[in-house]
Write a protein that holds these residues in place. Structure first.
Motif, PDB file in Angstrom:
ATOM      1  N   GLY A  15       8.283  23.567  11.200  1.00 20.96           N
ATOM      2  CA  GLY A  15       9.042  22.417  10.718  1.00 20.96           C
ATOM      3  C   GLY A  15       8.620  21.142  11.420  1.00 20.96           C
ATOM      4  N   PHE A  16       8.418  21.203  12.742  1.00 22.56           N
ATOM      5  CA  PHE A  16       7.934  20.036  13.489  1.00 22.56           C
ATOM      6  C   PHE A  16       6.529  19.624  13.037  1.00 22.56           C
ATOM      7  N   VAL A  17       5.646  20.583  12.844  1.00 20.42           N
ATOM      8  CA  VAL A  17       4.281  20.281  12.417  1.00 20.42           C
ATOM      9  C   VAL A  17       4.285  19.606  11.051  1.00 20.42           C
ATOM     10  N   ILE A  18       5.070  20.118  10.126  1.00 18.40           N
ATOM     11  CA  ILE A  18       5.140  19.538   8.780  1.00 18.40           C
ATOM     12  C   ILE A  18       5.759  18.137   8.829  1.00 18.40           C
ATOM     13  N   SER A  19       6.790  17.950   9.632  1.00 22.56           N
ATOM     14  CA  SER A  19       7.417  16.619   9.705  1.00 22.56           C
ATOM     15  C   SER A  19       6.475  15.596  10.327  1.00 22.56           C
ATOM     16  N   PHE A  20       5.700  15.986  11.354  1.00 19.93           N
ATOM     17  CA  PHE A  20       4.730  15.071  11.944  1.00 19.93           C
ATOM     18  C   PHE A  20       3.610  14.742  10.949  1.00 19.93           C
ATOM     19  N   SER A  21       3.196  15.714  10.160  1.00 18.50           N
ATOM     20  CA  SER A  21       2.147  15.437   9.174  1.00 18.50           C
ATOM     21  C   SER A  21       2.659  14.497   8.084  1.00 18.50           C
ATOM     22  N   PHE A  22       3.919  14.639   7.660  1.00 13.57           N
ATOM     23  CA  PHE A  22       4.499  13.695   6.699  1.00 13.57           C
ATOM     24  C   PHE A  22       4.579  12.285   7.288  1.00 13.57           C
ATOM     25  N   PHE A  23       4.958  12.190   8.548  1.00 10.74           N
ATOM     26  CA  PHE A  23       5.032  10.895   9.216  1.00 10.74           C
ATOM     27  C   PHE A  23       3.650  10.243   9.278  1.00 10.74           C
ATOM     28  N   PHE A  24       2.637  11.010   9.653  1.00  9.03           N
ATOM     29  CA  PHE A  24       1.268  10.507   9.734  1.00  9.03           C
ATOM     30  C   PHE A  24       0.773  10.060   8.364  1.00  9.03           C
ATOM     31  N   LEU A  25       1.044  10.821   7.327  1.00 11.18           N
ATOM     32  CA  LEU A  25       0.648  10.475   5.971  1.00 11.18           C
ATOM     33  C   LEU A  25       1.340   9.198   5.494  1.00 11.18           C
ATOM     34  N   ALA A  26       2.611   9.042   5.833  1.00  9.95           N
ATOM     35  CA  ALA A  26       3.343   7.830   5.455  1.00  9.95           C
ATOM     36  C   ALA A  26       2.764   6.609   6.162  1.00  9.95           C
ATOM     37  N   MET A  27       2.352   6.738   7.409  1.00  8.33           N
ATOM     38  CA  MET A  27       1.747   5.620   8.128  1.00  8.33           C
ATOM     39  C   MET A  27       0.423   5.214   7.490  1.00  8.33           C
ATOM     40  N   ILE A  28      -0.385   6.176   7.086  1.00 13.46           N
ATOM     41  CA  ILE A  28      -1.670   5.875   6.448  1.00 13.46           C
ATOM     42  C   ILE A  28      -1.442   5.166   5.120  1.00 13.46           C
ATOM     43  N   LEU A  29      -0.511   5.644   4.313  1.00 11.61           N
ATOM     44  CA  LEU A  29      -0.224   5.001   3.034  1.00 11.61           C
ATOM     45  C   LEU A  29       0.317   3.582   3.228  1.00 11.61           C
ATOM     46  N   ASN A  30       1.138   3.379   4.245  1.00 11.55           N
ATOM     47  CA  ASN A  30       1.677   2.049   4.525  1.00 11.55           C
ATOM     48  C   ASN A  30       0.558   1.081   4.900  1.00 11.55           C
ATOM     49  N   GLN A  31      -0.377   1.510   5.719  1.00 10.43           N
ATOM     50  CA  GLN A  31      -1.479   0.638   6.131  1.00 10.43           C
ATOM     51  C   GLN A  31      -2.414   0.327   4.970  1.00 10.43           C
ATOM     52  N   SER A  32      -2.601   1.256   4.047  1.00  8.62           N
ATOM     53  CA  SER A  32      -3.497   0.999   2.916  1.00  8.62           C
ATOM     54  C   SER A  32      -2.925  -0.067   1.994  1.00  8.62           C
ATOM     55  N   THR A  33      -1.628  -0.125   1.828  1.00  7.56           N
ATOM     56  CA  THR A  33      -1.042  -1.170   0.986  1.00  7.56           C
ATOM     57  C   THR A  33      -1.137  -2.528   1.675  1.00  7.56           C
ATOM     58  N   VAL A  34      -1.022  -2.567   2.990  1.00 11.58           N
ATOM     59  CA  VAL A  34      -1.143  -3.829   3.723  1.00 11.58           C
ATOM     60  C   VAL A  34      -2.565  -4.360   3.621  1.00 11.58           C
ATOM     61  N   VAL A  35      -3.561  -3.484   3.693  1.00  5.25           N
ATOM     62  CA  VAL A  35      -4.951  -3.908   3.578  1.00  5.25           C
ATOM     63  C   VAL A  35      -5.212  -4.488   2.194  1.00  5.25           C
ATOM     64  N   GLY A  36      -4.702  -3.856   1.157  1.00  4.25           N
ATOM     65  CA  GLY A  36      -4.867  -4.378  -0.195  1.00  4.25           C
ATOM     66  C   GLY A  36      -4.196  -5.718  -0.381  1.00  4.25           C
ATOM     67  N   GLN A  37      -3.049  -5.896   0.230  1.00  3.94           N
ATOM     68  CA  GLN A  37      -2.323  -7.165   0.106  1.00  3.94           C
ATOM     69  C   GLN A  37      -3.083  -8.293   0.786  1.00  3.94           C
ATOM     70  N   THR A  38      -3.586  -8.072   1.989  1.00  2.00           N
ATOM     71  CA  THR A  38      -4.301  -9.134   2.694  1.00  2.00           C
ATOM     72  C   THR A  38      -5.610  -9.471   1.997  1.00  2.00           C
TER      73      THR A  38
END
Length: 119
Positions: A15-38
């Motif tokens: 459960g911890f491993v899956i939750s950390f992987s979801f958190f990491f994936l959400a951070m990557i997706l968040n940064q990709s939208t910021v790069v597109g915006q700039t």
């Protein structure tokens, strides 16, 4: 104690491993939208049409006659309408053949310099 099973610990650990992987994936997706915006903002900030308009007016006025007659008008219109500093110099003075025009455009974000030679 020796007969207890460790299955619950594995479930919690996965459960911890899956939750950390979801958190990491959400951070990557968040940064990709910021790069597109700039990237999109930098494309929109570049004053391509403003530079083309000022350049065409300067070149057309030099072909008609001495561009010094409209020099102050071009500077004032660019400053008050587009908040841009535009300056140009015709060498030799009076634009007698052969001549070159040095154009400078700066709106605080973009600086553009060009030396135009008639063909």
């Amino acid at each position: 104690m020796a007969g207890l099973s460790d299955d619950a610990q594995w479930i919690v650990m996965m459960g911890f491993v899956i939750s950390f992987s979801f958190f990491f994936l959400a951070m990557i997706l968040n940064q990709s939208t910021v790069v597109g915006q700039t990237t999109a903002e930098s494309v929109l900030d570049f004053p391509k049409n403003d530079i083309r308009d000022v350049r065409s007016v300067i070149i057309n006025s030099s072909e008609i006659g001495d561009p010094g007659y409209v020099h102050n008008d071009i500077i004032n219109i660019s400053l008050f309408r587009k908040k841009a500093v535009v300056n140009y110099i015709c060498n030799p003075t009076g634009c007698t053949m052969p001549y070159t025009i040095s154009i400078h455009y700066n709106n605080g974000v973009t600086s553009y310099n060009e030396t135009w030679v008639p063909s």
